[in-house]
Design an enzyme around this catalytic site. Structure first.
Site, PDB file in Angstrom:
ATOM      1  CB  ILE A 187      -6.440  -8.220   5.749  1.00 49.44           C
ATOM      2  CG1 ILE A 187      -7.483  -8.614   4.704  1.00 49.44           C
ATOM      3  CG2 ILE A 187      -6.428  -9.266   6.823  1.00 49.44           C
ATOM      4  CD1 ILE A 187      -7.215  -8.190   3.344  1.00 49.44           C
ATOM      5  NE  ARG A 236      -2.129   0.850   4.357  1.00 47.67           N
ATOM      6  CZ  ARG A 236      -1.380  -0.246   4.129  1.00 47.67           C
ATOM      7  NH1 ARG A 236      -1.730  -1.399   4.672  1.00 47.67           N
ATOM      8  NH2 ARG A 236      -0.299  -0.173   3.396  1.00 47.67           N
ATOM      9  CG  ASP A 275      -3.179  -7.778  10.267  1.00 46.75           C
ATOM     10  OD1 ASP A 275      -2.688  -8.061  11.386  1.00 46.75           O
ATOM     11  OD2 ASP A 275      -2.476  -7.612   9.248  1.00 46.75           O
ATOM     12  N   GLY A 285       0.853  -1.192   0.000  1.00 44.26           N
ATOM     13  CA  GLY A 285       0.000   0.000   0.000  1.00 44.26           C
ATOM     14  C   GLY A 285       0.887   1.239   0.000  1.00 44.26           C
ATOM     15  N   GLY A 329      -0.208  -9.038   8.581  1.00 40.52           N
ATOM     16  CA  GLY A 329      -0.634  -9.820   7.422  1.00 40.52           C
ATOM     17  C   GLY A 329       0.516 -10.209   6.503  1.00 40.52           C
ATOM     18  N   GLY A 389      -8.983  -7.210  -5.727  1.00 39.83           N
ATOM     19  CA  GLY A 389      -7.633  -7.104  -6.302  1.00 39.83           C
ATOM     20  C   GLY A 389      -6.895  -8.402  -6.045  1.00 39.83           C
ATOM     21  CG  HIS A 449      -0.313  -3.443   9.534  1.00 42.89           C
ATOM     22  ND1 HIS A 449      -0.590  -2.156   9.165  1.00 42.89           N
ATOM     23  CD2 HIS A 449      -0.102  -4.110   8.366  1.00 42.89           C
ATOM     24  CE1 HIS A 449      -0.547  -2.040   7.844  1.00 42.89           C
ATOM     25  NE2 HIS A 449      -0.250  -3.221   7.347  1.00 42.89           N
ATOM     26  CB  ILE A 503      -4.985  -8.909  -1.140  1.00 48.76           C
ATOM     27  CG1 ILE A 503      -3.499  -8.524  -1.158  1.00 48.76           C
ATOM     28  CG2 ILE A 503      -5.389  -9.435   0.242  1.00 48.76           C
ATOM     29  CD1 ILE A 503      -3.089  -7.464  -0.172  1.00 48.76           C
ATOM     30  NE  ARG A 556     -11.460   2.821  -7.998  1.00 53.24           N
ATOM     31  CZ  ARG A 556     -10.361   3.282  -8.544  1.00 53.24           C
ATOM     32  NH1 ARG A 556     -10.380   4.366  -9.276  1.00 53.24           N
ATOM     33  NH2 ARG A 556      -9.208   2.665  -8.369  1.00 53.24           N
TER      34      ARG A 556
END
Ligand SMILES: O=C(O)[C@H](O)CO
Length: 322
Positions: free
Chosen positions: A238, A240, A264, A81, A290, A158, A288, A160, A181
């Site tokens: 998982i 943000r 997470d 990210g 993952g 996406g 966090h 993930i 989207r």
């Protein structure tokens, strides 16, 4: 080449460092990636670098870029990210920016499934009651939700999100939904149906947040959207922390308006130990982690180093953001 490369965090593996040291001078800036002191240290020392490896959660802002100076030729983020990077400022300066694309997908998807099970099957209450000698409170408190026969909704299909679906194929899920989207060509093969966010929230037994944090997705789970979810639903994040209005989630979990959450990612990170969300028995929080595997750490370091070397030679980066 005699280039100066700065690495914003000492936890950068030797495999990446070896690549860099062959051709550049490399300086570590700091160690405590979250502390205020580490940001001060970055600001005090960043001046004059040609390449920058941003392996920290601190925001990469105009101020830091200004402090680095106009000679900065390439930036490589070790994250998947990049919501902590001011892309507009990087773009304005014409600096190529690379990131660690696709590295973490499978590991993050593993943790998503782990959180689904932990939250739905009440692992937190289970551990608390076991360790405090309250195992024999009866059986009702142990009753959780099944994955078998459920509808799983993925917000953001996406790489993930797709990895989560692939993993869940063995769990006898009744229906997979996604919203996002764009229509995803992979959805057909994976057997995932595109619906609106509203429909996904209304129909899903598990809502998995796997989309990037943008202005559009900020707090997409809020007091209103939580009301659209089933009383038995489990929310898993998982991606943000900023995707969720955490106060609204706290209220919904406390009043059992949804069944449980597995998170997470939270706001802020690290979360203070006395934060109210941690007091909830139906909220399972991990720090966090993952993407946190040894193998990912090394792969990210190699990609970051290669991107820096390519950027210093004026060549296209492996995984350019800009
Ligand atoms: O984006 C990433 O790489 C992970 O969430 C770790 O920050």
């Amino acid at each position: 080449m005699s280039f100066q490369v700065y690495i914003a965090n000492k936890r950068y593996p030797a495999v990446g460092l070896d690549l860099l040291r062959k051709t550049t001078q490399t300086t570590f800036l700091t160690y405590l990636e979250y502390g205020e002191d580490s940001l001060k240290e970055i600001k005090n020392n960043i001046k004059g670098c040609d390449g920058l490896i941003w392996n920290t959660h601190h925001p990469l802002t105009a101020e830091i870029l200004d402090l680095a100076g106009p000679q900065l030729k390439v930036i490589s983020s070790t994250s998947t990210g990049f919501d902590h990077i001011d892309l507009g400022e990087v773009k304005k300066r014409g600096i190529p920016l690379g990131y660690a694309r696709l590295v973490l997908n499978n590991s993050v998807a593993d943790v998503a499934v782990g959180l689904m099970i932990a939250a739905a099957r009440r692992f937190k209450e289970g551990v608390i009651n076991t360790e405090s000698g309250n195992w024999e409170l009866g059986t009702q408190w142990r009753l959780g939700q099944d994955i078998t026969g459920s509808t799983v909704g993925i917000v953001g299909l996406g790489s993930i999100g797709q990895a989560v679906v692939r993993r869940l194929k063995g769990f006898d899920v009744a229906k997979f939904l996604y919203c996002g989207r764009r229509e995803k060509p992979e959805a057909k093969t994976l057997g995932v149906q595109r619906v609106s966010l509203e429909q996904l929230l209304a129909e899903s037994d598990y809502v998995i947040l796997a989309c990037p944090l943008t202005d559009e997705t900020k707090e997409l789970i809020n007091a209103n959207t939580l009301k659209m979810m089933k009383k038995t639903a489990v929310l898993v994040n998982i991606a943000r922390g900023g995707l969720v209005d955490q106060d609204a989630l706290y209220e919904a979990l406390k009043e059992n308006r949804i069944f449980a959450a597995g998170l997470d990612v939270v706001t802020p990170e690290p979360i203070p130990k006395d934060h109210k969300i941690l007091s909830l028995p139906n909220c399972f929080v991990t720090p966090h982690m993952g993407g946190a595997t040894m193998s990912n750490l090394n792969t990210k370091a190699i990609i970051a180093a290669k991107n820096i070397l390519l950027g210093l030679e004026g060549k296209p980066l492996l995984y350019p953001v800009i």
